[in-house]
Enzyme design. Sequence first.
Site, short mmCIF file in Angstrom:
data_model
loop_
_atom_site.label_atom_id
_atom_site.label_comp_id
_atom_site.label_asym_id
_atom_site.label_seq_id
_atom_site.Cartn_x
_atom_site.Cartn_y
_atom_site.Cartn_z
N LYS A 41 0.83 -1.22 0.00
CA LYS A 41 0.00 0.00 0.00
C LYS A 41 0.86 1.27 0.00
CE LYS A 41 -2.21 -0.83 3.81
NZ LYS A 41 -1.58 -2.11 4.19
N ARG A 120 -8.73 1.20 10.22
CA ARG A 120 -8.29 -0.19 10.32
C ARG A 120 -9.26 -1.04 11.10
NH1 ARG A 120 -2.47 0.34 9.75
NH2 ARG A 120 -1.37 -1.64 9.85
N ARG A 159 11.93 -7.10 3.12
CA ARG A 159 11.85 -5.63 3.15
C ARG A 159 12.90 -5.04 4.08
NH1 ARG A 159 6.01 -3.05 3.66
NH2 ARG A 159 5.99 -3.87 5.78
N ARG A 192 12.44 -3.47 10.00
CA ARG A 192 11.59 -2.76 10.97
C ARG A 192 11.19 -3.70 12.11
NH1 ARG A 192 6.86 -0.22 7.27
NH2 ARG A 192 5.63 -1.52 8.64
N ARG A 203 0.42 -9.01 13.17
CA ARG A 203 -0.18 -8.01 12.28
C ARG A 203 -1.16 -8.65 11.29
NH1 ARG A 203 4.76 -5.55 9.56
NH2 ARG A 203 3.40 -4.05 8.58
P1 AMP Z 1 1.35 0.33 9.03
O1 AMP Z 1 2.57 1.04 8.61
O2 AMP Z 1 0.09 0.91 8.46
O3 AMP Z 1 1.44 -1.17 8.86
O4 AMP Z 1 1.22 0.59 10.63
C1 AMP Z 1 2.23 0.18 11.52
C2 AMP Z 1 1.62 -0.04 12.89
O5 AMP Z 1 1.08 1.18 13.40
C3 AMP Z 1 0.47 -1.04 12.96
O6 AMP Z 1 0.91 -2.38 13.02
C4 AMP Z 1 -0.23 -0.60 14.24
O7 AMP Z 1 0.50 -1.01 15.38
C5 AMP Z 1 -0.11 0.92 14.15
N1 AMP Z 1 -1.26 1.50 13.41
C6 AMP Z 1 -1.18 2.24 12.28
N2 AMP Z 1 -2.39 2.64 11.90
C7 AMP Z 1 -3.27 2.16 12.79
C8 AMP Z 1 -4.69 2.23 12.92
N3 AMP Z 1 -5.43 2.89 12.04
N4 AMP Z 1 -5.25 1.56 13.97
C9 AMP Z 1 -4.52 0.90 14.87
N5 AMP Z 1 -3.18 0.79 14.79
C10 AMP Z 1 -2.54 1.41 13.77
#
Ligand code: AMP
Length: 253
Positions: A41, A120, A159, A192, A203
């Site tokens: 994404k 989310r 990654r 990461r 996740r």
């Molecule tokens: P991402 O880069 O979108 O995969 O986000 C990394 C991490 O940030 C996720 O695994 C969650 O721990 C947290 N996170 C990001 N966006 C959200 C959201 N909308 N709701 C809950 N946790 C979030």
Amino acid sequence: MNLQRDRSAWLHGPGHPCQEPSTQIGRPYRLILLGAPGVGKGTQAALLSSALGGCHLSTGDIFRLARSTGPGELTPAMHVAVDRMKRGELVSDTTVLQIVRERLGCLTCRGGFLLDGFPRTVPQAAALDVLFQHAGVRLDAVVSYELAEAEIIRRIGGRRTCPACKAVFHEQLRPPKRAGLCDRCGTALVLRDDDQPGAVHVRQQAYLESTAPLLSYYHQQGLLVHVAAIGTPEEVFSRTLLALAVHFERGAS
Ligand code: AMP
């Protein structure tokens, strides 16, 4: 067209105004990108932002930035959020929604937006609908990127991210010119925290349990656009533009 967008207001929050791009690229697009972690994404958001305008608004980027500012400067809620992120767990709806509300200006921006990683959960989506209603914002589409789990695991495992400038590489699919070093700034690349195998599993589970229900939520609103995320970033990008064009044509007829 490759406009570098100023995401200060989104990344740093209140008190950090951005410089709006001086060049408008046609009509503004207001899109949400959905898909399991690792589906690509973020890469698509960057390509779409260059082509369609609108900032790449990633809630994950806000938490990663908070993490790099050091624990002493974090609010208690942000401290908890960063801990949850490291384990691969979702941050609470309350914290995420507070962060997004503080950045409402990014959602009402005349340049449009590309939301990545938010909403989310269904409560987040419902709260976002209310925000949009009050602000008079109309969402154009919700793009769902779809990919088999085995391929997702392969993509995440390879990654590598630059801790300094946040550029993203992949050991096999998009290797840096010099092994292990960022092409842009030369910093040593890292895996990461939330790309570590244990966190990846958490996740994926969080996605299936909390985020996948959003597909029917947005399908019912007539906003959902499916895109197969297999292939190179450029192939997926072309597929996205085509799917959006079909979606908008249907809406217009
Ligand atoms: P991402 O880069 O979108 O995969 O986000 C990394 C991490 O940030 C996720 O695994 C969650 O721990 C947290 N996170 C990001 N966006 C959200 C959201 N909308 N709701 C809950 N946790 C979030």
